[in-house]
Design an enzyme around this catalytic site. Structure first.
Site, PDB file in Angstrom:
ATOM      1  N   HIS A 188       0.544  -1.633  -0.388  1.00  0.00           N
ATOM      2  CA  HIS A 188       0.230  -0.226  -0.133  1.00  0.00           C
ATOM      3  C   HIS A 188       0.541   1.499  -0.075  1.00  0.00           C
ATOM      4  O   HIS A 188       0.334   2.317  -0.190  1.00  0.00           O
ATOM      5  CB  HIS A 188      -0.957  -0.110   1.346  1.00  0.00           C
ATOM      6  CG  HIS A 188      -2.156  -1.150   1.337  1.00  0.00           C
ATOM      7  ND1 HIS A 188      -2.574  -2.092   1.113  1.00  0.00           N
ATOM      8  CD2 HIS A 188      -2.806  -0.612  -0.138  1.00  0.00           C
ATOM      9  CE1 HIS A 188      -3.414  -2.147   0.564  1.00  0.00           C
ATOM     10  NE2 HIS A 188      -4.264  -1.467   0.466  1.00  0.00           N
ATOM     11  N   ASN A 455      -3.614  -7.135  -6.711  1.00  0.00           N
ATOM     12  CA  ASN A 455      -2.784  -7.036  -5.245  1.00  0.00           C
ATOM     13  C   ASN A 455      -2.364  -8.120  -4.866  1.00  0.00           C
ATOM     14  O   ASN A 455      -1.617  -8.807  -4.171  1.00  0.00           O
ATOM     15  CB  ASN A 455      -2.609  -5.013  -4.679  1.00  0.00           C
ATOM     16  CG  ASN A 455      -2.956  -4.620  -5.634  1.00  0.00           C
ATOM     17  OD1 ASN A 455      -2.280  -4.532  -7.163  1.00  0.00           O
ATOM     18  ND2 ASN A 455      -3.101  -3.461  -5.483  1.00  0.00           N
ATOM     19  N   ARG A 466       3.061  -9.299  -1.221  1.00  0.00           N
ATOM     20  CA  ARG A 466       2.662  -8.919  -1.991  1.00  0.00           C
ATOM     21  C   ARG A 466       3.811  -7.216  -1.088  1.00  0.00           C
ATOM     22  O   ARG A 466       4.481  -6.037  -2.446  1.00  0.00           O
ATOM     23  CB  ARG A 466       1.773  -7.858  -2.326  1.00  0.00           C
ATOM     24  CG  ARG A 466       0.670  -7.850  -0.751  1.00  0.00           C
ATOM     25  CD  ARG A 466      -0.620  -7.129  -1.148  1.00  0.00           C
ATOM     26  NE  ARG A 466      -1.143  -5.212  -1.205  1.00  0.00           N
ATOM     27  CZ  ARG A 466      -2.258  -5.001  -1.754  1.00  0.00           C
ATOM     28  NH1 ARG A 466      -3.239  -5.795  -1.417  1.00  0.00           N
ATOM     29  NH2 ARG A 466      -2.263  -3.822  -1.919  1.00  0.00           N
ATOM     30  N   CYS A 503      -8.971  -3.279 -10.611  1.00  0.00           N
ATOM     31  CA  CYS A 503      -8.951  -2.372 -10.178  1.00  0.00           C
ATOM     32  C   CYS A 503      -7.211  -2.073  -9.174  1.00  0.00           C
ATOM     33  O   CYS A 503      -6.964  -1.146  -9.175  1.00  0.00           O
ATOM     34  CB  CYS A 503      -9.678  -1.396  -9.183  1.00  0.00           C
ATOM     35  SG  CYS A 503      -9.963  -2.634  -7.650  1.00  0.00           S
TER      36      CYS A 503
HETATM   37  C1  PEP Z   1      -5.768  -4.630  -4.502  1.00  0.00           C
HETATM   38  O1  PEP Z   1      -6.100  -5.370  -4.060  1.00  0.00           O
HETATM   39  O2  PEP Z   1      -5.484  -5.281  -6.283  1.00  0.00           O
HETATM   40  C2  PEP Z   1      -6.652  -4.083  -4.713  1.00  0.00           C
HETATM   41  C3  PEP Z   1      -6.824  -2.612  -5.505  1.00  0.00           C
HETATM   42  O3  PEP Z   1      -6.834  -3.586  -3.544  1.00  0.00           O
HETATM   43  P1  PEP Z   1      -6.000  -3.498  -2.127  1.00  0.00           P
HETATM   44  O4  PEP Z   1      -4.370  -3.135  -3.311  1.00  0.00           O
HETATM   45  O5  PEP Z   1      -6.177  -1.880  -1.530  1.00  0.00           O
HETATM   46  O6  PEP Z   1      -5.192  -4.271  -1.766  1.00  0.00           O
HETATM   47 MG    MG Z   2      -7.170  -5.722  -2.206  1.00  0.00          MG
END
Ligand code: PEP
Ligand code: MG
Length: 585
Positions: A188, A455, A466, A503
């Site tokens: 993040h 992600n 990640r 996304c």
């Molecule tokens: C994801 O996991 O791809 C996502 C968009 O949410 P976040 O990165 O906030 O976990």
């Molecule tokens: Mg996510």
């Protein structure tokens, strides 16, 4: 000296090293001789905490209801509780322990007592204790939570790790770049630096022990290279590369508000991922279809505690009133946990926080908090024509059913209370836990859309953290299993006629976009800063070519081979885009 990390975002940059090593505190443990003065120190910290909380309470009194102020009242009651005070002072006397150590022991004891009682209000109590304990500890250590950061202009921040909600990121003033030792491409922190256009390189081993304050440093976010104490020659090269990179970027600029379609006329929806209202002005400059992901948890993370419904409502209202009410606005409900933790809540002590008490799991176990968020969203969205609600980390059918029940409850409450709210909205899920694939048929009857969160999806699919720089080499969009799984998912969603978008950060990865288009994906939600590059690429390629490329790529077994193929493919069709990524390699 040259070092290597994981390039995250922004143009090649340079500045002066600013070491930022205070991200966590350790609790000093030592024996004391002067017991009365140690007790006095504790009492002073306690009084200071009461004073701080009273100030917050006073500042909120005009804007929030009595019920919502109760949290602060209960904090003060706890701080004045004589049992609590004597537990700490006894610990100081009994073991001749310093105040921080004694406080730590008592807090641990109280928290575990309350945690072990299977009752939601006691669990809440343990969180209150943890949160308030942290505030006393800060005062004992004379650390100010809201200390004004005094960062000189042109600083390159160097930290061991940094939380996505650290004030240094939130304020991001005077920052020429950010370099950390820990953190991966999809953490993040990486996502936030991309959102806020902070040049950054993460995962540079030992940088905090090598770099010294005020030294010159260059960072190259495309290659991940960091040059400490660069020579004149290296500086000259960096300046010329930056100029070239900026020239190319400005040549992409006209694509910022062009219709988003391929050369053979297929329209593609480009939406935006945002976490802060402050990102909307740059979004408004684009021809984006709307907001595909609003990370609502940042309202909570910015406050570092749970703001009452009224405060959440006001913050969300700002979002709706700054953007267009007739465009698509997707609000993701709270995705707390994992690497997004607020003191006293969620998963500070979990062994595997990304597999644990996160997102919808947290929300459904705290229905009172969740209801407040739902109410604040529906109230703030009053007047919105295209509201979408997105639920994160869904791993089973029941979670959707329960969530919808809570939405119905919130609607009944708002109707009873005669409060205006948004009556028409769609509900969907983040597709980020791979096993959901197998229940998509049934789920699609309960929801209106899915949005693929790569992600998390990739970390769960490949068993690859990640945010861990040690395994970042495995976290690859071009991994054949990832591509084949995405192909199956997109096809299945299209067969089921359920709207599908993406996304996760992969949606803005230039090397993945043609493959995803070839799989049939037509909706991409990306950081606004990636908009013009995405659209430029789109205007250079045809859907037919994308389909052929995807067909070929899906037969390959090596990620390297896939990357080379796509690289050549882009070079032949979108030379400037290719050049932008090769300039600094
Ligand atoms: C994801 O996991 O791809 C996502 C968009 O949410 P976040 O990165 O906030 O976990
Ligand atoms: Mg996510």
């Amino acid at each position: 000296m040259k070092l290597k990390g994981i390039g995250i975002s922004g143009t090649i940059s340079w500045g002066k090293v600013y070491l930022y090593l205070q991200e966590s505190y350790s609790i000093p443990k030592y024996n004391v001789i002067d017991i009365p003065s140690e007790i006095n120190r504790f009492i002073k910290a306690l009084d200071k905490t009461i004073e701080d909380i009273n100030k917050i309470k006073l500042s909120l009194e005009k804007t929030v209801s009595k019920d919502e102020l109760f949290l602060y009242t209960s904090f003060i009651l706890l701080l004045n509780d004589q049992n609590f005070v004597s537990m700490v002072t006894n610990e100081i006397k009994k073991g001749q322990k310093n105040a921080e150590w004694a406080l730590y022991i008592v807090l641990e004891e109280l928290i575990s007592k309350f945690q072990n009682i299977p009752n939601i209000s006691f669990a809440q109590r343990s969180e209150d204790i943890s949160s308030i304990g942290e505030k006393i500890m800060m005062n004992l250590l004379a650390k100010k939570e809201d200390e004004n950061l005094n960062i000189p202009p042109n600083s390159v921040i160097i930290a061991r790790s940094i939380s996505p909600t650290d004030p240094i990121i939130m304020e991001h003033k005077n920052i020429a770049g950010l370099i950390t030792e820990l953190g991966g491409y999809a953490s993040h922190t990486a996502i936030m630096t991309r959102s806020l256009s902070i040049p950054s390189v993460l995962g540079v081993e030992f940088i905090t022990s090598i770099a010294q304050n005020d030294e010159d440093i260059i960072l190259n976010p495309l290659t991940g290279e960091v040059i400490l104490k660069p020579t004149d020659e290296e500086f000259k090269e960096a300046k010329s590369l930056q100029a070239k990179q900026k020239r190319l970027l400005s040549s992409f600029h006209p694509f910022i508000n062009k219709e988003s379609k391929t050369i053979d006329g297929t329209s593609v929806d480009i939406l935006a991922n945002i976490a802060f209202v402050e990102e909307i002005p740059s979004l408004l400059k684009t021809s984006s279809k709307g907001i595909g992901l609003y990370r609502s948890e940042f309202i909570v993370l910015q406050s570092n505690s749970f703001p009452p419904e009224e405060t959440q409502y006001k913050m969300l209202k700002k979002l709706f009133s700054t953007y267009h009410l007739d465009k698509e606005i997707t609000i993701r409900t709270l995705d707390l946990g994992g690497d997004k933790i607020i003191p006293g809540y969620a998963s500070a002590n979990e062994k595997n926080p990304f597999l644990g008490y996160r997102a919808i799991r947290f929300c459904l176990s705290r229905p009172k908090l969740f209801l407040e968020q739902i109410r604040s969203i529906l109230r703030a969205a009053y007047g919105a024509k295209n509201l979408k609600i997105m639920i994160p980390m869904v791993s089973n059918y029941e979670e959707i059913v329960e969530t919808k029940m809570l939405f119905n409850e919130a609607i009944e409450q708002l109707q009873r209370e005669n409060i205006p709210y948004c009556k028409s909205f769609k509900i969907g899920i983040m597709f980020e836990i791979p096993s959901i694939y197998y229940i998509l048929d049934e789920l699609s009857k309960e929801i209106d859309f899915i949005s693929i969160g790569t992600n998390d999806l990739i970390q769960y699919l490949l068993a690859c953290d990640r945010g861990n720089e040690k395994v970042a080499y495995l976290f690859k969009y071009s991994n054949p299993s990832v591509l084949r799984f995405l192909n199956d998912t997109i096809n299945k969603a299209n067969q089921l006629k359920i709207e599908v978008s993406m996304c996760g950060e992969m949606a803005s990865d230039i090397y993945s976009i043609p493959i995803l288009l070839g799989m049939g994906l037509r909706r991409f939600s990306i950081p606004p800063s990636s908009y013009m590059l995405f659209n430029k690429l789109l205007h250079c390629i045809s859907m037919k070519e994308c389909e052929e490329l995807t067909k070929e790529v899906l037969t390959l077994i090596s990620a390297n081979e896939i990357e080379n193929k796509v690289d050549k493919w882009i070079k032949e069709r979108a030379y400037e885009v290719y050049e932008f990524f090769h300039l600094l390699k």
